[in-house]
Scaffold this active site. Sequence first.
Site, PDB file in Angstrom:
ATOM      1  N   LYS A  43       1.113 -22.184  13.755  1.00 36.36           N
ATOM      2  CA  LYS A  43       2.493 -21.870  13.393  1.00 36.36           C
ATOM      3  C   LYS A  43       2.570 -20.495  12.730  1.00 36.36           C
ATOM      4  CE  LYS A  43       1.972 -24.290   8.970  1.00 36.36           C
ATOM      5  NZ  LYS A  43       2.527 -25.320   8.076  1.00 36.36           N
ATOM      6  N   TYR A 263       7.068   3.495  -9.450  1.00 36.89           N
ATOM      7  CA  TYR A 263       8.346   3.086 -10.022  1.00 36.89           C
ATOM      8  C   TYR A 263       8.175   2.530 -11.434  1.00 36.89           C
ATOM      9  CZ  TYR A 263      10.786   3.422  -5.524  1.00 36.89           C
ATOM     10  OH  TYR A 263      11.356   3.871  -4.360  1.00 36.89           O
TER      11      TYR A 263
END
Length: 363
Positions: A43, A263
Site C-alpha cells: 500500500k 528560519y
Amino acid sequence: MIALAEAGRVAARPMLRLDPAAVAHNVRVLRRTAGVPVLAAVKADGFGCGAEAVARAALGAGATWLGTTTLAEAVALRRAGLAARTLAWLHPVDADWETALRLRIDVAVPSADHLAALAAAARRLGVRAAAHLHVDTGMARDGASVPEWRRLVRAAAGARDAVEVVGVMGHLPCADLPGHPSTAAGIRAFAGAVAAARAAGLRPALRHLAATEAALHVPAARFDLVRVGAGLYGIGEGLREVATLTAPVVLTRRVRAGTPVGYGHTATAPRDTVLATLPVGFADGLPRSAVGAEVLLGGARRPVLGRISMDQVVVDAGPAGVPLGSVATVFGDGGPSVAEWAAWAGTNPHEVLTGVGARVVRS
C-alpha cells in the site's frame, strides 16, 4: 565565500533507491518466524518505495499474497502484470466493485451495506466475489463492531450465490507493546468472530489478524496468514532497511562561528565551518519537527543545522568542507536509519518512509 553548483554538472535532485535483496531477506525472515504464508502489503506505493518493484521482490522471496489499502492500488498492480492473489481492504460502499471482480481482486467487507453492494455487482456480472469479512478487534476504526458483525455474517450467509467468504480478518492495536492486555482481548474477539461466521454456515479458509509486530512476536495471532507491511521495509527487529535516500550538495559557504542558520535563527554555527545545502526538505519527506538530525556526508555523520525548510536542509560539513556535488546519505546504506529520523521527529518510521515526496527520483 559561496560556491554554487554549475548548471548541468550536478543532478540537483534527491533520490530514493530500493534494495530488492533487502525486501527478499525480510520476507524470508518473516516467513520463517511466522511459519505461515505471508501477504506483502504494498500500500501507499510500497511505503513510498515503488509498489511494483517491492511486490516483485516480495513474491520472488516467497510471499504468496499482495495487499493494498485501495482498489485503485490493487488495479495498478494488475495492470503492471502482477497476477498474484491480491487483497484490498478499505472501500466506500459505492466502490468500483465490478472492476475488482473483473480483475479477480479479493476485497475486505466491513459491513452488511458493503456486502450488499458487492453482491449486487457480482450478480450483475454473473460471478462470485472473493470476500474477507473484516471484524473490529479493538481499533474502533475499520471493520465491523460486534453488533454489526452478527448482521454481516447473516447477510453473507444469505448471499452465498454471489459472495464466497474466503477469509476473516482483523487488526491488533497494540501488538508492538509487549504484554498489552488488548492483544489477548483482540485474539479472543477474533476467535469469537470466526466462530460466529462458522455458526452462520460460512467456511472461511483464511484467518488473518497479525501484522508485522504480531507476526514477529505474538504466535497466537498468526493463524493462517500474516499481513506484513512495516516489516517488509525493514521496520522491525532483525530486518534490513530497504530504502536509501540521498541528496547532492548544491551549495557551500564558509561561515564564522555564531552565524545564524535558517528560519527563526534557531541554530548558529558552532565554530568556523563550511555549511552545505542539500535540495531536500519537508516537501520531500524530511520531518520539519526533527531535532538533532544528522546525515552521512564526506564519510562522517554531519549535523543538520537549523530548521528543515520545505525544499532545503543545511548541514555542518566541518571546517574542511566537502566538494560541490558530494552526495549525502539522508537515511539508509550506512547513514542514519529511518528509525533514527523517526526518533528525531517524534514519530514512527512508517511516517518517515511513506512521507518521501513525489519529486524525489525513485530507482
